[in-house]
Design a protein around this motif. Structure first.
Motif, mmCIF file in Angstrom:
data_model
loop_
_atom_site.group_PDB
_atom_site.id
_atom_site.type_symbol
_atom_site.label_atom_id
_atom_site.label_comp_id
_atom_site.label_asym_id
_atom_site.label_seq_id
_atom_site.Cartn_x
_atom_site.Cartn_y
_atom_site.Cartn_z
ATOM 1 N N ALA A 66 0.938 -0.774 -0.648
ATOM 2 C CA ALA A 66 -0.019 -0.362 0.271
ATOM 3 C C ALA A 66 0.705 1.429 0.095
ATOM 4 C CB ALA A 66 -0.757 -0.378 1.387
ATOM 5 N N ALA A 67 2.013 1.363 1.146
ATOM 6 C CA ALA A 67 2.840 2.523 0.697
ATOM 7 C C ALA A 67 3.064 2.574 -0.549
ATOM 8 C CB ALA A 67 4.083 2.291 1.988
ATOM 9 N N PHE A 68 3.710 1.607 -0.874
ATOM 10 C CA PHE A 68 4.646 1.325 -2.285
ATOM 11 C C PHE A 68 3.489 2.530 -3.321
ATOM 12 C CE2 PHE A 68 5.629 -0.125 -6.514
ATOM 13 C CZ PHE A 68 6.443 0.968 -7.048
ATOM 14 N N LEU A 69 2.426 1.258 -3.680
ATOM 15 C CA LEU A 69 1.412 1.940 -4.075
ATOM 16 C C LEU A 69 1.536 4.052 -3.829
ATOM 17 C CD1 LEU A 69 -0.886 -1.166 -5.117
ATOM 18 C CD2 LEU A 69 0.475 -0.251 -6.406
ATOM 19 N N GLN A 70 0.592 4.144 -2.845
ATOM 20 C CA GLN A 70 0.274 5.445 -2.992
ATOM 21 C C GLN A 70 2.026 6.869 -3.490
ATOM 22 O OE1 GLN A 70 0.006 5.576 1.354
ATOM 23 N NE2 GLN A 70 -2.196 4.025 1.224
ATOM 24 N N TRP A 71 2.778 5.821 -3.039
ATOM 25 C CA TRP A 71 4.268 6.583 -3.301
ATOM 26 C C TRP A 71 3.765 6.921 -4.748
ATOM 27 C CZ3 TRP A 71 9.038 4.585 -5.498
ATOM 28 C CH2 TRP A 71 9.684 5.412 -6.033
ATOM 29 N N HIS A 72 3.964 5.359 -5.276
ATOM 30 C CA HIS A 72 3.732 5.205 -6.968
ATOM 31 C C HIS A 72 2.935 7.108 -7.337
ATOM 32 C CE1 HIS A 72 2.824 4.152 -10.722
ATOM 33 N NE2 HIS A 72 3.975 4.282 -11.414
ATOM 34 N N THR A 73 1.320 6.561 -6.944
ATOM 35 C CA THR A 73 0.347 7.872 -7.190
ATOM 36 C C THR A 73 0.820 8.889 -7.127
ATOM 37 O OG1 THR A 73 -0.789 6.031 -6.805
ATOM 38 C CG2 THR A 73 -1.725 8.634 -6.856
ATOM 39 N N ARG A 74 1.569 9.233 -6.074
ATOM 40 C CA ARG A 74 2.058 10.402 -5.753
ATOM 41 C C ARG A 74 3.743 11.318 -6.632
ATOM 42 N NH1 ARG A 74 5.462 12.761 -0.866
ATOM 43 N NH2 ARG A 74 4.462 15.145 -1.282
ATOM 44 N N LEU A 75 4.612 10.151 -7.217
ATOM 45 C CA LEU A 75 5.442 10.887 -8.131
ATOM 46 C C LEU A 75 4.883 10.988 -8.911
ATOM 47 C CD1 LEU A 75 8.222 10.765 -8.647
ATOM 48 C CD2 LEU A 75 8.191 7.818 -9.224
ATOM 49 N N VAL A 76 4.008 10.011 -9.601
ATOM 50 C CA VAL A 76 3.394 10.529 -10.495
ATOM 51 C C VAL A 76 2.815 12.198 -11.263
ATOM 52 C CG1 VAL A 76 1.497 9.133 -12.498
ATOM 53 C CG2 VAL A 76 2.987 7.779 -11.948
ATOM 54 N N SER A 77 2.087 12.229 -9.894
ATOM 55 C CA SER A 77 1.149 12.986 -10.226
ATOM 56 C C SER A 77 2.004 14.337 -10.001
ATOM 57 C CB SER A 77 0.332 13.634 -8.285
ATOM 58 O OG SER A 77 -0.010 14.480 -8.731
ATOM 59 N N HIS A 78 3.176 14.752 -9.099
ATOM 60 C CA HIS A 78 4.358 15.285 -8.967
ATOM 61 C C HIS A 78 4.770 15.834 -10.341
ATOM 62 C CE1 HIS A 78 4.338 15.538 -4.767
ATOM 63 N NE2 HIS A 78 4.219 15.858 -4.519
ATOM 64 N N LEU A 79 5.287 14.623 -10.857
ATOM 65 C CA LEU A 79 6.081 14.964 -12.354
ATOM 66 C C LEU A 79 5.172 15.257 -13.376
ATOM 67 C CD1 LEU A 79 7.926 11.230 -12.804
ATOM 68 C CD2 LEU A 79 9.273 13.852 -11.861
ATOM 69 N N GLU A 80 3.410 14.439 -13.319
ATOM 70 C CA GLU A 80 2.668 15.843 -14.077
ATOM 71 C C GLU A 80 2.970 16.759 -13.812
ATOM 72 O OE1 GLU A 80 0.010 11.846 -14.899
ATOM 73 O OE2 GLU A 80 -0.589 12.950 -13.620
ATOM 74 N N GLN A 81 2.402 17.375 -12.947
ATOM 75 C CA GLN A 81 2.752 19.046 -12.177
ATOM 76 C C GLN A 81 3.713 19.550 -12.569
ATOM 77 O OE1 GLN A 81 1.417 19.108 -8.236
ATOM 78 N NE2 GLN A 81 0.605 17.696 -8.520
ATOM 79 N N ILE A 82 5.132 19.013 -12.988
ATOM 80 C CA ILE A 82 6.316 19.988 -13.348
ATOM 81 C C ILE A 82 6.276 19.711 -14.701
ATOM 82 C CG2 ILE A 82 8.208 19.570 -13.121
ATOM 83 C CD1 ILE A 82 8.114 18.190 -10.101
ATOM 84 N N LEU A 83 5.891 18.657 -15.085
ATOM 85 C CA LEU A 83 5.742 18.860 -16.464
ATOM 86 C C LEU A 83 4.341 19.737 -17.145
ATOM 87 C CD1 LEU A 83 7.726 16.102 -16.320
ATOM 88 C CD2 LEU A 83 6.693 15.476 -18.244
ATOM 89 N N ASP A 84 3.417 19.965 -16.390
ATOM 90 C CA ASP A 84 2.683 20.591 -17.076
ATOM 91 C C ASP A 84 3.446 22.258 -17.044
ATOM 92 O OD1 ASP A 84 1.109 18.954 -17.581
ATOM 93 O OD2 ASP A 84 -0.023 18.830 -16.000
ATOM 94 N N CYS A 85 3.906 22.685 -15.674
ATOM 95 C CA CYS A 85 4.123 24.105 -15.238
ATOM 96 C C CYS A 85 5.036 24.215 -16.484
ATOM 97 C CB CYS A 85 4.447 23.986 -14.083
ATOM 98 S SG CYS A 85 5.651 25.831 -13.619
ATOM 99 N N ILE A 86 6.195 23.233 -16.797
ATOM 100 C CA ILE A 86 7.324 24.068 -17.308
ATOM 101 C C ILE A 86 6.496 24.612 -19.085
ATOM 102 C CG2 ILE A 86 9.657 22.670 -18.957
ATOM 103 C CD1 ILE A 86 9.987 21.555 -16.216
#
Length: 197
Positions: free
Chosen positions: A112-132
């Motif tokens: 559960a911790a891995f899957l939650q972290w992975h979801t957060r990682l993807v979300s962060h990268l999407e936000q960063i790429l959208d910002c750029i």
């Protein structure tokens, strides 16, 4: 600063960024607290497996490739349902046949911790790429970087974006903000007009 260095070692850089995000997301446990952070060898193997398949696919940029690799990381886990519920994960070790790199991940809490972290990682990268991609500016990008990768990473980007003096030119310069909020130092034409005397 050196794009060639990044491109030549892109897999290594992606792995490093993913592990920095993991370290920020899973601070060191205190006392008897259990550490739910996935081990480096597990994360590295997932990144490498995803990279091997996704890198040959055309991408618009290295950032798009990084997001694609990260999104596909969990698909390289063999996930078998258990009779009593839950899953048993297997991730083959390419250098040691029969070794399961996901062995430490086979508790419901770790998974559960891995899957939650992975979801957060993807979300962060999407936000960063959208910002750029939307050229929202450094003032919007830096908080996203700090949230995802920590204050040290944001500080490094902030320092890299500071204008650097151009050798051989006057220290007088005009700073022009670009659409990405970085600055470029351009030489200012010297003048000798100081108003009426």
């Amino acid at each position: 600063p050196n794009a060639t260095e990044v491109q030549n070692r892109l897999l290594s850089r992606i792995g490093q960024l993913v592990k920095v995000h993991r370290n920020v997301s899973f601070p060191a446990p205190e006392g008897d607290e259990e550490n739910f952070a996935p081990k480096s060898v597990f994360v590295t193997a997932l990144v490498a497996a995803a990279y091997a398949v996704r890198a040959p696919v055309p991408h618009d940029s290295q950032l798009d490739l990084m997001l694609d690799v990260v999104q596909h990381m969990p698909t390289y886990l063999l996930r078998e349902p258990l009779p009593a519920g839950g899953e048993y994960w297997t991730l083959a070790n390419p250098t040691a046949p029969g070794n399961n790199l996901a062995g430490d991940m086979n508790t419901p809490a770790h998974q559960a911790a891995f899957l939650q972290w992975h979801t957060r990682l993807v979300s962060h990268l999407e936000q960063i790429l959208d910002c750029i991609e939307d050229r929202q500016g450094l003032d919007k990008l830096l908080p996203l970087l700090e949230d995802a990768f920590g204050s040290k990473a944001a500080s490094v980007v902030r320092e890299l974006e500071q204008p650097q003096p151009i050798p051989g030119l006057s220290t007088r310069s005009i700073l022009i903000g670009t659409a990405t909020a970085s600055t470029v130092a351009l030489p200012a034409r010297a003048h000798n007009f100081y108003g009426k005397t």
